[in-house]
Design a protein around this motif. Structure first.
Motif, PDB file in Angstrom:
ATOM      1  N   ASP A  44       0.838  -1.199   0.000  1.00 54.45           N
ATOM      2  CA  ASP A  44       0.000   0.000   0.000  1.00 54.45           C
ATOM      3  C   ASP A  44       0.872   1.246   0.000  1.00 54.45           C
ATOM      4  O   ASP A  44       0.563   2.244  -0.652  1.00 54.45           O
ATOM      5  CB  ASP A  44      -0.927   0.013   1.221  1.00 54.45           C
ATOM      6  CG  ASP A  44      -2.068  -0.985   1.075  1.00 54.45           C
ATOM      7  OD1 ASP A  44      -2.314  -1.423  -0.064  1.00 54.45           O
ATOM      8  OD2 ASP A  44      -2.689  -1.321   2.095  1.00 54.45           O
TER       9      ASP A  44
ATOM     10  N   TYR B 261      -4.680   1.588 -15.236  1.00 54.65           N
ATOM     11  CA  TYR B 261      -4.335   0.218 -14.873  1.00 54.65           C
ATOM     12  C   TYR B 261      -3.096   0.259 -13.986  1.00 54.65           C
ATOM     13  O   TYR B 261      -2.040   0.738 -14.401  1.00 54.65           O
ATOM     14  CB  TYR B 261      -4.043  -0.612 -16.115  1.00 54.65           C
ATOM     15  CG  TYR B 261      -5.190  -0.670 -17.103  1.00 54.65           C
ATOM     16  CD1 TYR B 261      -6.099  -1.735 -17.100  1.00 54.65           C
ATOM     17  CD2 TYR B 261      -5.380   0.356 -18.038  1.00 54.65           C
ATOM     18  CE1 TYR B 261      -7.153  -1.783 -18.005  1.00 54.65           C
ATOM     19  CE2 TYR B 261      -6.440   0.318 -18.943  1.00 54.65           C
ATOM     20  CZ  TYR B 261      -7.310  -0.750 -18.913  1.00 54.65           C
ATOM     21  OH  TYR B 261      -8.357  -0.792 -19.804  1.00 54.65           O
TER      22      TYR B 261
ATOM     23  N   ASP C 159       2.257  -8.801  -6.204  1.00 50.79           N
ATOM     24  CA  ASP C 159       0.979  -9.359  -5.752  1.00 50.79           C
ATOM     25  C   ASP C 159       0.232 -10.070  -6.874  1.00 50.79           C
ATOM     26  O   ASP C 159      -0.845 -10.618  -6.642  1.00 50.79           O
ATOM     27  CB  ASP C 159       0.077  -8.242  -5.212  1.00 50.79           C
ATOM     28  CG  ASP C 159       0.607  -7.656  -3.921  1.00 50.79           C
ATOM     29  OD1 ASP C 159       1.486  -8.286  -3.311  1.00 50.79           O
ATOM     30  OD2 ASP C 159       0.158  -6.562  -3.538  1.00 50.79           O
TER      31      ASP C 159
ATOM     32  N   GLU D 282      -1.394  -8.694  -9.316  1.00 50.81           N
ATOM     33  CA  GLU D 282      -2.701  -8.033  -9.309  1.00 50.81           C
ATOM     34  C   GLU D 282      -2.698  -6.814 -10.226  1.00 50.81           C
ATOM     35  O   GLU D 282      -1.708  -6.090 -10.319  1.00 50.81           O
ATOM     36  CB  GLU D 282      -3.075  -7.604  -7.892  1.00 50.81           C
ATOM     37  CG  GLU D 282      -4.422  -6.895  -7.781  1.00 50.81           C
ATOM     38  CD  GLU D 282      -4.752  -6.496  -6.360  1.00 50.81           C
ATOM     39  OE1 GLU D 282      -5.795  -5.853  -6.161  1.00 50.81           O
ATOM     40  OE2 GLU D 282      -3.964  -6.825  -5.439  1.00 50.81           O
TER      41      GLU D 282
ATOM     42  N   THR E 270      -5.178  -3.460 -10.881  1.00 53.92           N
ATOM     43  CA  THR E 270      -6.341  -2.683 -10.459  1.00 53.92           C
ATOM     44  C   THR E 270      -6.759  -1.756 -11.597  1.00 53.92           C
ATOM     45  O   THR E 270      -5.934  -1.017 -12.139  1.00 53.92           O
ATOM     46  CB  THR E 270      -6.024  -1.860  -9.199  1.00 53.92           C
ATOM     47  OG1 THR E 270      -5.639  -2.746  -8.147  1.00 53.92           O
ATOM     48  CG2 THR E 270      -7.245  -1.072  -8.758  1.00 53.92           C
TER      49      THR E 270
ATOM     50  N   SER F 257      -9.428   1.230 -12.964  1.00 60.16           N
ATOM     51  CA  SER F 257     -10.409   2.249 -12.582  1.00 60.16           C
ATOM     52  C   SER F 257     -10.705   3.131 -13.786  1.00 60.16           C
ATOM     53  O   SER F 257      -9.836   3.378 -14.622  1.00 60.16           O
ATOM     54  CB  SER F 257      -9.885   3.103 -11.419  1.00 60.16           C
ATOM     55  OG  SER F 257      -8.670   3.733 -11.766  1.00 60.16           O
TER      56      SER F 257
ATOM     57  N   TYR G 280      -2.855 -13.082 -13.247  1.00 53.80           N
ATOM     58  CA  TYR G 280      -3.058 -11.966 -12.338  1.00 53.80           C
ATOM     59  C   TYR G 280      -4.536 -11.826 -11.969  1.00 53.80           C
ATOM     60  O   TYR G 280      -5.428 -12.114 -12.769  1.00 53.80           O
ATOM     61  CB  TYR G 280      -2.594 -10.652 -12.975  1.00 53.80           C
ATOM     62  CG  TYR G 280      -1.114 -10.418 -12.902  1.00 53.80           C
ATOM     63  CD1 TYR G 280      -0.190 -11.433 -13.210  1.00 53.80           C
ATOM     64  CD2 TYR G 280      -0.595  -9.172 -12.540  1.00 53.80           C
ATOM     65  CE1 TYR G 280       1.166 -11.218 -13.159  1.00 53.80           C
ATOM     66  CE2 TYR G 280       0.769  -8.946 -12.492  1.00 53.80           C
ATOM     67  CZ  TYR G 280       1.644  -9.966 -12.796  1.00 53.80           C
ATOM     68  OH  TYR G 280       2.997  -9.738 -12.744  1.00 53.80           O
ATOM     69  N   TYR G 281      -4.763 -11.365 -10.749  1.00 51.07           N
ATOM     70  CA  TYR G 281      -6.127 -11.050 -10.323  1.00 51.07           C
ATOM     71  C   TYR G 281      -6.471  -9.655 -10.845  1.00 51.07           C
ATOM     72  O   TYR G 281      -5.738  -8.678 -10.613  1.00 51.07           O
ATOM     73  CB  TYR G 281      -6.231 -11.063  -8.801  1.00 51.07           C
ATOM     74  CG  TYR G 281      -7.545 -10.543  -8.287  1.00 51.07           C
ATOM     75  CD1 TYR G 281      -8.718 -11.231  -8.496  1.00 51.07           C
ATOM     76  CD2 TYR G 281      -7.589  -9.325  -7.577  1.00 51.07           C
ATOM     77  CE1 TYR G 281      -9.947 -10.743  -8.036  1.00 51.07           C
ATOM     78  CE2 TYR G 281      -8.800  -8.823  -7.104  1.00 51.07           C
ATOM     79  CZ  TYR G 281      -9.974  -9.548  -7.346  1.00 51.07           C
ATOM     80  OH  TYR G 281     -11.159  -9.059  -6.879  1.00 51.07           O
ATOM     81  N   ILE G 282      -7.567  -9.534 -11.567  1.00 46.60           N
ATOM     82  CA  ILE G 282      -7.986  -8.255 -12.113  1.00 46.60           C
ATOM     83  C   ILE G 282      -9.029  -7.638 -11.176  1.00 46.60           C
ATOM     84  O   ILE G 282     -10.140  -8.149 -11.029  1.00 46.60           O
ATOM     85  CB  ILE G 282      -8.601  -8.401 -13.517  1.00 46.60           C
ATOM     86  CG1 ILE G 282      -7.637  -9.153 -14.443  1.00 46.60           C
ATOM     87  CG2 ILE G 282      -8.939  -7.031 -14.095  1.00 46.60           C
ATOM     88  CD1 ILE G 282      -6.307  -8.459 -14.649  1.00 46.60           C
ATOM     89  N   ASN G 283      -8.650  -6.563 -10.541  1.00 46.65           N
ATOM     90  CA  ASN G 283      -9.509  -5.893  -9.568  1.00 46.65           C
ATOM     91  C   ASN G 283     -10.138  -4.662 -10.212  1.00 46.65           C
ATOM     92  O   ASN G 283      -9.502  -3.624 -10.361  1.00 46.65           O
ATOM     93  CB  ASN G 283      -8.691  -5.500  -8.351  1.00 46.65           C
ATOM     94  CG  ASN G 283      -9.529  -4.790  -7.291  1.00 46.65           C
ATOM     95  OD1 ASN G 283     -10.744  -4.902  -7.272  1.00 46.65           O
ATOM     96  ND2 ASN G 283      -8.867  -4.057  -6.426  1.00 46.65           N
ATOM     97  N   LYS G 284     -11.387  -4.778 -10.615  1.00 42.56           N
ATOM     98  CA  LYS G 284     -12.101  -3.661 -11.255  1.00 42.56           C
ATOM     99  C   LYS G 284     -12.846  -2.864 -10.187  1.00 42.56           C
ATOM    100  O   LYS G 284     -13.743  -3.375  -9.534  1.00 42.56           O
ATOM    101  CB  LYS G 284     -13.075  -4.191 -12.314  1.00 42.56           C
ATOM    102  CG  LYS G 284     -12.366  -4.893 -13.469  1.00 42.56           C
ATOM    103  CD  LYS G 284     -13.376  -5.347 -14.536  1.00 42.56           C
ATOM    104  CE  LYS G 284     -12.668  -6.016 -15.703  1.00 42.56           C
ATOM    105  NZ  LYS G 284     -13.608  -6.450 -16.768  1.00 42.56           N
ATOM    106  N   LEU G 285     -12.456  -1.605 -10.057  1.00 44.34           N
ATOM    107  CA  LEU G 285     -13.042  -0.765  -9.022  1.00 44.34           C
ATOM    108  C   LEU G 285     -14.398  -0.194  -9.397  1.00 44.34           C
ATOM    109  O   LEU G 285     -15.159   0.249  -8.557  1.00 44.34           O
ATOM    110  CB  LEU G 285     -12.107   0.387  -8.675  1.00 44.34           C
ATOM    111  CG  LEU G 285     -10.716  -0.025  -8.137  1.00 44.34           C
ATOM    112  CD1 LEU G 285      -9.915   1.206  -7.782  1.00 44.34           C
ATOM    113  CD2 LEU G 285     -10.852  -0.928  -6.923  1.00 44.34           C
TER     114      LEU G 285
END
Length: 229
Positions: free
Chosen positions: A7, A104, A110, A112, A114, A116, A223-228
C-alpha cells in the motif's frame, strides 16, 4: 505487513504520478492565471511554447523523500512516457498505465491489476488538465534563486498555495535556462518533509508503439484483475 508495504508503494507511485502530471500540465497546457511575477510568467511561457511542439516525452527520474527530524531518507528511480494525457509510469516495481479513459495499476509482487475508470466530473481525478485547473485556482508564484548545476543554469520559480490547509510550505520548480526544460520539482512540507523529483534524462519525439498506452491482459494471465467500477 506485506500488504502495508505494498500500500505504501502504491501511495508513493500515486504521489509521483501527481508530480509528473503536474509537470506535464506545465509542459503541455501552460498557465492562464494572472502572474504575480512577470519574469516568472515569461519563463513559464517559454517552457510551454517549446514543449507544446513535442509529440511525446520520455523521462527517467530520481525521487527523494527526506525528513531530518524523523530520520527519513529514501531514494528511488523510475521513468514515465507521456503523450497528451496518456502515460505509462514505472516506479518502485509498480506500473501505471493511463490510456485516456482507464487507469491500470500493475503490481507484479501481488500478481494483481487494479482497473479504474476516469471520470471527467471528478475534481480529484489526476490528469494534466485537472492539475492545470487546480494550479490556476490555488497558487501564487514568483522568481526565486538561480543555481549552477554541473554547468547548467537552473532558475527556480517558487509556488505557494493559497489554501491554508495545504500541508506544503512551498513548491520550487527548477527550469534549465538554456533548454527551457523542467530540471526538478521540490516540495517542502510545513512539518519538515522534503520531496524532490529530479529529471535525469529528458527525451522527446521518441518512436512509440501504437499500443504504448494500451493494457494487454494477455501479458498477465495469472493476475487477479480488480475492477473498481
Amino acid at each position: 505487513m506485506k500488504a502495508m508495504i505494498q500500500d505504501s508503494k502504491k501511495n508513493q507511485v500515486k504521489s509521483v504520478g501527481k508530480k509528473f502530471l503536474f509537470i506535464a500540465a506545465l509542459f503541455l497546457f501552460g498557465f492562464s492565471i494572472q502572474a504575480q511575477d512577470k519574469k516568472a510568467k515569461d519563463l513559464l511561457d517559454q517552457v510551454t511554447s517549446k514543449v507544446k511542439s513535442y509529440d511525446n516525452i520520455t523521462i527517467d527520474f530520481k525521487y527523494s523523500l527526506n525528513n531530518s527530524k524523523e530520520n527519513i531518507n529514501q531514494d528511488s528511480k523510475g521513468n514515465v512516457t507521456m503523450k497528451g494525457n496518456q502515460y505509462v509510469l514505472n516506479f518502485m516495481g509498480v506500473t501505471k498505465i493511463f490510456d485516456g479513459k482507464k487507469t491500470y495499476t500493475i503490481v507484479p509482487e501481488d500478481e494483481e491489476v487494479t482497473v479504474s475508470t476516469f471520470n471527467e466530473k471528478d475534481d480529484s481525478a489526476i490528469t494534466p488538465s485537472k492539475m492545470l485547473t487546480f494550479f490556476n485556482s490555488g497558487y501564487r508564484y514568483n522568481m526565486d534563486i538561480i543555481q549552477n548545476v554541473k554547468g547548467r543554469k537552473i532558475q527556480y520559480i517558487k509556488l505557494v498555495s493559497t489554501n491554508p490547509k495545504d500541508q506544503r510550505k512551498e513548491v520550487l520548480l527548477g527550469i534549465d535556462v538554456q533548454t527551457k526544460h523542467i530540471y526538478n520539482l521540490i516540495e517542502v512540507g510545513k512539518k519538515g518533509t522534503k520531496t524532490t523529483l529530479t529529471v535525469n534524462s529528458f527525451k522527446t519525439n521518441q518512436p512509440l508503439s501504437k499500443n504504448q498506452f494500451t493494457f494487454a491482459g494477455s501479458k498477465y494471465p495469472n493476475y487477479y484483475i480488480n475492477k473498481l467500477d
